[in-house]
Design a protein around this motif. Structure first.
Motif, mmCIF file in Angstrom:
data_model
loop_
_atom_site.group_PDB
_atom_site.id
_atom_site.type_symbol
_atom_site.label_atom_id
_atom_site.label_comp_id
_atom_site.label_asym_id
_atom_site.label_seq_id
_atom_site.Cartn_x
_atom_site.Cartn_y
_atom_site.Cartn_z
ATOM 1 N N ARG A 95 0.842 -1.211 0.000
ATOM 2 C CA ARG A 95 0.000 0.000 0.000
ATOM 3 C C ARG A 95 0.873 1.256 0.000
ATOM 4 O O ARG A 95 0.608 2.210 -0.720
ATOM 5 C CB ARG A 95 -0.935 0.018 1.212
ATOM 6 C CG ARG A 95 -2.152 -0.877 1.045
ATOM 7 C CD ARG A 95 -3.267 -0.515 2.011
ATOM 8 N NE ARG A 95 -2.912 -0.710 3.393
ATOM 9 C CZ ARG A 95 -3.163 -1.817 4.095
ATOM 10 N NH1 ARG A 95 -3.758 -2.833 3.513
ATOM 11 N NH2 ARG A 95 -2.823 -1.897 5.356
ATOM 12 N N GLU A 96 1.930 1.245 0.802
ATOM 13 C CA GLU A 96 2.842 2.395 0.860
ATOM 14 C C GLU A 96 3.469 2.664 -0.506
ATOM 15 O O GLU A 96 3.549 3.805 -0.959
ATOM 16 C CB GLU A 96 3.969 2.143 1.874
ATOM 17 C CG GLU A 96 3.586 2.371 3.300
ATOM 18 C CD GLU A 96 4.766 2.115 4.235
ATOM 19 O OE1 GLU A 96 4.756 2.684 5.327
ATOM 20 O OE2 GLU A 96 5.682 1.357 3.859
ATOM 21 N N ARG A 151 0.812 4.014 -2.877
ATOM 22 C CA ARG A 151 0.466 5.404 -2.538
ATOM 23 C C ARG A 151 1.536 6.360 -3.059
ATOM 24 O O ARG A 151 1.235 7.425 -3.588
ATOM 25 C CB ARG A 151 0.334 5.572 -1.013
ATOM 26 C CG ARG A 151 -1.068 5.319 -0.485
ATOM 27 C CD ARG A 151 -1.235 5.842 0.925
ATOM 28 N NE ARG A 151 -0.434 5.110 1.878
ATOM 29 C CZ ARG A 151 -0.865 4.068 2.586
ATOM 30 N NH1 ARG A 151 -2.099 3.643 2.445
ATOM 31 N NH2 ARG A 151 -0.072 3.462 3.442
ATOM 32 N N THR A 152 2.801 5.964 -2.901
ATOM 33 C CA THR A 152 3.904 6.803 -3.365
ATOM 34 C C THR A 152 3.932 6.850 -4.890
ATOM 35 O O THR A 152 4.182 7.905 -5.487
ATOM 36 C CB THR A 152 5.251 6.281 -2.818
ATOM 37 O OG1 THR A 152 5.129 6.103 -1.406
ATOM 38 C CG2 THR A 152 6.375 7.260 -3.087
ATOM 39 N N VAL A 176 -3.181 1.412 -8.867
ATOM 40 C CA VAL A 176 -3.512 2.512 -7.954
ATOM 41 C C VAL A 176 -5.001 2.812 -8.030
ATOM 42 O O VAL A 176 -5.686 2.953 -7.012
ATOM 43 C CB VAL A 176 -2.692 3.777 -8.287
ATOM 44 C CG1 VAL A 176 -3.235 4.997 -7.558
ATOM 45 C CG2 VAL A 176 -1.222 3.561 -7.935
ATOM 46 N N ARG A 189 -7.651 2.301 -5.014
ATOM 47 C CA ARG A 189 -8.392 3.461 -4.497
ATOM 48 C C ARG A 189 -9.894 3.221 -4.563
ATOM 49 O O ARG A 189 -10.628 3.527 -3.631
ATOM 50 C CB ARG A 189 -8.021 4.712 -5.292
ATOM 51 C CG ARG A 189 -6.747 5.351 -4.806
ATOM 52 C CD ARG A 189 -6.515 6.681 -5.487
ATOM 53 N NE ARG A 189 -5.403 7.378 -4.866
ATOM 54 C CZ ARG A 189 -4.682 8.293 -5.468
ATOM 55 N NH1 ARG A 189 -4.951 8.640 -6.715
ATOM 56 N NH2 ARG A 189 -3.694 8.896 -4.842
ATOM 57 N N LEU A 197 -6.381 1.967 -0.374
ATOM 58 C CA LEU A 197 -5.297 2.946 -0.179
ATOM 59 C C LEU A 197 -5.755 4.059 0.744
ATOM 60 O O LEU A 197 -6.905 4.455 0.700
ATOM 61 C CB LEU A 197 -4.862 3.546 -1.512
ATOM 62 C CG LEU A 197 -4.105 2.637 -2.454
ATOM 63 C CD1 LEU A 197 -3.634 3.419 -3.673
ATOM 64 C CD2 LEU A 197 -2.910 2.000 -1.773
#
Length: 201
Positions: A146-147, A150-151, A192, A196, A201
């Motif tokens: 997830r990190e 997100r990035t 992503v 989402r 996320l």
């Protein structure tokens, strides 16, 4: 009198909610916040019984603000409000210590009732969302995946993601590859978007 903290980044929505809640004889909005990182300072400055938190706010998400509140002020009850009825959000809200989870288009009377019920120790969850969360299952993504996603969502390169998260570029590629596979996507942008949409996320 039940003292409320209302956190919502859209000022018109926040003011409308505050006005509606103030019509209830036993409810009083004593603090407001427009950003997630203002929630904990506001709760410290104005003792509150219940915090009503939007999920998507600048500075800190409502879910992260809920976790911070739960850690420092465990007596404050937390109601998460969202425009996005995503099952993944519900799971994450419960994990962050929320006592209630409602979509914003619920009637004001239902919100007021939820505030009273959480103070009695009940959990209040939008029933349609609860059914969807059970049907959808838990997020397949690990916290690290997830990190990385997100990035990557901001268009960062593998090298930039690696630098931001203190990982090697090879490890970033592996996490992205796994996340793409788990979301059934064709590329990172689609992964992503899918994550989402599901509230992962």
């Amino acid at each position: 009198m039940i003292r409320l903290l209302l956190a919502e980044d859209q000022s018109m929505v926040r003011e409308a909610l505050a006005a509606l809640l103030s019509l209830e004889a036993d409810l009083e909005v004593v603090a407001q916040a427009a950003r997630g990182d203002e929630v904990l300072p506001a709760a410290r400055a104005h003792p509150v019984d219940v915090a009503l938190l939007d999920i998507e706010m600048p500075g800190l998400s409502g879910l992260d603000a809920a976790a911070a509140l739960r850690a420092e002020l465990p007596g404050v009850k937390i109601v998460i409000l969202t425009t996005f009825g995503r099952p993944g959000y519900l799971r994450r809200a419960m994990e962050s210590g929320a006592d209630a989870f409602l979509v914003k288009d619920a009637p004001a009377a239902r919100l007021a009732d939820a505030v009273r019920r959480v103070l009695r120790g009940e959990r209040v969850i939008d029933p349609v969302l609860a059914a969807a969360a059970l049907a959808d299952g838990a997020s397949p993504l690990t916290e690290r995946e997830r990190e990385v996603l997100r990035t990557a969502a901001d268009g960062a390169t593998n090298a930039e993601i690696a630098g931001a998260l203190h990982l090697s570029q090879g490890t970033v590629r592996n996490y992205l590859s796994t996340a793409i596979q788990k979301t059934g996507a064709r590329n990172r942008a689609e992964a992503v978007r899918t994550a989402r949409d599901k509230g992962w996320l």
